[in-house]
Design an enzyme around this catalytic site. Structure first.
Site, short mmCIF file in Angstrom:
data_model
loop_
_atom_site.label_atom_id
_atom_site.label_comp_id
_atom_site.label_asym_id
_atom_site.label_seq_id
_atom_site.Cartn_x
_atom_site.Cartn_y
_atom_site.Cartn_z
N ASN A 103 -23.17 31.72 -2.44
CA ASN A 103 -22.41 30.80 -1.57
C ASN A 103 -23.17 30.46 -0.30
O ASN A 103 -23.24 29.29 0.09
CB ASN A 103 -21.04 31.41 -1.23
N THR A 108 -21.44 -19.27 12.91
CA THR A 108 -20.23 -18.45 12.82
C THR A 108 -19.45 -19.07 11.66
O THR A 108 -19.54 -20.28 11.43
CB THR A 108 -19.39 -18.51 14.12
N HIS A 109 -18.73 -18.25 10.92
CA HIS A 109 -18.02 -18.73 9.71
C HIS A 109 -18.98 -19.39 8.72
O HIS A 109 -18.57 -20.27 7.96
CB HIS A 109 -16.90 -19.72 10.06
N SER A 137 -36.60 -16.01 -14.78
CA SER A 137 -35.47 -16.05 -15.71
C SER A 137 -36.02 -16.04 -17.12
O SER A 137 -37.10 -16.58 -17.38
CB SER A 137 -34.67 -17.33 -15.46
N LYS A 165 -37.23 -20.87 -12.68
CA LYS A 165 -36.50 -20.04 -11.72
C LYS A 165 -37.34 -18.97 -11.04
O LYS A 165 -38.24 -18.39 -11.63
CB LYS A 165 -35.32 -19.33 -12.42
N GLU A 181 -30.58 -8.95 -4.07
CA GLU A 181 -29.32 -8.85 -4.83
C GLU A 181 -29.03 -7.41 -5.23
O GLU A 181 -27.91 -6.91 -5.10
CB GLU A 181 -29.38 -9.74 -6.08
N TYR A 201 -15.46 29.22 -0.49
CA TYR A 201 -16.14 28.51 -1.56
C TYR A 201 -15.21 28.30 -2.75
O TYR A 201 -14.46 29.19 -3.14
CB TYR A 201 -17.39 29.28 -2.03
N LYS A 225 -23.44 17.68 -5.04
CA LYS A 225 -24.87 17.40 -5.03
C LYS A 225 -25.30 16.08 -5.66
O LYS A 225 -26.10 15.33 -5.09
CB LYS A 225 -25.63 18.55 -5.70
N1 ARG Z 1 -24.10 26.32 -8.48
C1 ARG Z 1 -23.22 26.60 -7.39
C2 ARG Z 1 -23.05 25.35 -6.53
O1 ARG Z 1 -23.87 24.51 -6.62
C3 ARG Z 1 -23.77 27.69 -6.54
C4 ARG Z 1 -22.77 28.52 -5.83
C5 ARG Z 1 -21.97 29.25 -6.80
N2 ARG Z 1 -21.22 30.30 -6.26
C6 ARG Z 1 -20.29 30.89 -6.96
N3 ARG Z 1 -19.69 31.87 -6.45
N4 ARG Z 1 -19.99 30.48 -8.16
O2 ARG Z 1 -22.10 25.19 -5.80
#
Ligand code: ARG
Length: 462
Positions: free
Chosen positions: A110, A155-156, A277, A283, A290, A317, A325
């Protein structure tokens, strides 16, 4: 396959659970932070007498090999190892034996993941700020060449008043400057070490959190462990900062798209950064701006995703947090490539001042100047001046000309207080240069703004 945590279990985890539970296929991105975190932790354990010098040496040797294996692609990333923390620790222990098993003393995944991910985000805060700095440099360089290049300010999306192209680009320099400041302040606020918080409550081992914080480049140690292992504000901040930055990029992109159309013709994107294109041979498409505009959406998605993951989570946690992530990795990768390509597209585009000038002669851009002239030189109250100017615009329309081209005689016929010097005031360059109030478009003021941004860039210490 024995799990590291299998002591209290009697049956094997199902492979479906492995697939569902694992973060190893994406958290590998954090391997460098993870290894550095472990090395700092091990050095601290040795300093505190928890590990021997020999054990620390073995850990350093083993980790060097783990790192080499990851970098040369021979490291085995197995879904049954769950996450990179366990995969690395397991491989280390295979390589060096018992010393590897001692590494996790006074530590939990954690605080480990909180440390790794936080350091990754802090590094990215800085890298993105650096790219933004380069982008501002480009904008300022182009602006410097175009402080007298007239174009219609809008503007606009309607012609409003004449401005210069440098002034227009510097508006974006201002947005990107604020973006840099946001990344910098997020970095400062979040630069505290979670390491040593262990699972949630700290540890009874005699550790030195200040030491690991220093080793890992943190400014200080976090205050409350329960907060620290649950906190993902730093990740939300980078997502918000990238979102705001992408919003700015999308606005510039939209203008680049408009400007490169036949209707505007203000710029031409280079061949290197345009596409064709598959069916229409003539084109040349602005795919780059974009896509920049489009990619803004996925970054907002990542921000909303993580806000929603974090909503209502009890302390401390929770596995939900593992969902923090991928969105961040994707947003960061999007930010990196977006900034690079936008910078290149700007550097290589052709500016077309003649078309900007031609467009400026449409839409009576100096109408406000006639009203201002009536107020300043003829003592006419502004509301009345506005009305008289309306008449002059109508007359110019009748004649099929722009107000900047109307003769003194025509104006005099509308209001006899008007003097011969009026036509000078209606010239587009005069109109632009008349806007000398602080922050205005006058070339003089634009040049001051260039100096302002140059000083900002010079003093920026990332
Ligand atoms: N893979 C977990 C994460 O990315 C790591 C931490 C996990 N801790 C636990 N007590 N399961 O959050």
């Amino acid at each position: 396959m024995e799990k590291m945590w299998s002591g209290r279990f009697s049956a094997q985890a199902s492979s479906l659970l492995d697939q569902f539970n694992a973060s190893i296929l994406f958290d590998r991105e954090l391997y460098r932070e993870d290894i550095e975190g472990s090395l700092a932790h091990a050095a601290m354990l040795q300093k505190q007498g928890i590990l021997t010098t020999d054990e620390l040496d073995a850990i350093r040797r083993g980790m060097a090999q783990v790192e080499a294996e990851i970098e040369n692609g021979t490291f085995e990333w197995k879904i049954s190892d769950e996450d990179l923390h366990m995969a690395i620790e397991k491989r280390l222990t295979e390589l060096i034996g018992d010393a590897g098993k001692k590494l996790h003393t006074a530590r939990s995944r954690n605080d480990q993941v909180a440390t790794d991910f936080r350091r990754y985000v802090l590094r990215k805060d800085r890298e993105i700020a650096f790219q933004l700095k380069q982008l501002i440099e480009t904008l300022v360089a182009i602006a410097s060449k175009h402080t007298e290049t007239l174009l219609p300010g809008m503007t606009h999306l309607q012609h409003a008043q004449p401005i210069n192209f440098g002034f227009h680009l510097l508006a974006y320099a201002g947005m990107f400057k604020r973006d840099i400041e946001r990344f910098v302040s997020s970095r400062e606020r979040n630069n505290v070490s979670p390491l040593g918080c262990a699972a949630l409550a700290g540890t009874p081992h005699d550790i030195d959190r200040e030491f690991t914080a220093r080793e890992l480049g943190f400014d200080s140690v976090s205050i409350n462990c329960l907060d620290t292992v649950s906190d993902r504000d730093f990740a939300l901040e980078i997502l918000f900062n990238i979102s705001t930055m992408m919003m700015h990029i999308s606005r510039l992109s939209e203008e680049l798209i408009l400007w490169s159309s036949y209707e505007f013709g203000f710029i031409e994107l280079s061949d290197e950064y345009s596409t064709g294109s598959s069916i229409m041979p003539q084109k040349k498409n602005p795919d780059v701006p974009e896509l920049l505009r489009g990619k803004t959406g996925r970054v907002y998605g990542a921000l909303m995703g993580l806000l929603t993951v974090m909503k209502g989570l009890p302390l401390a946690y929770n596995k939900d947090t593992q969902e923090d992530k991928e969105g961040v990795f994707d947003a960061v990768a999007t930010a990196h490539i977006s900034l690079d390509i936008l910078n290149e597209a700007l550097k290589t585009m052709t500016v077309k001042p003649e078309n900007m000038l031609a467009a400026s002669k449409k839409g009576h851009l100096s109408a406000t100047d006639l009203a201002d002239y009536l107020v300043e030189y003829c003592g006419v109250p502004f509301r009345e001046a506005h009305f008289i100017t309306g008449k002059a615009v109508a007359r110019a329309e009748e004649l099929g000309i722009d107000l900047s081209e109307i003769t003194y005689g025509e104006l005099r016929a509308i209001d006899e207080r008007i003097g011969t010097d009026v036509t000078e005031h209606l010239q587009l360059a005069h109109s632009m240069n008349a806007r000398t109030s602080a922050g205005g478009t006058a070339t003089l003021r634009t040049l001051e703004q260039i100096v302002y941004f140059e000083n900002f860039l010079k003093e920026l210490d990332l």
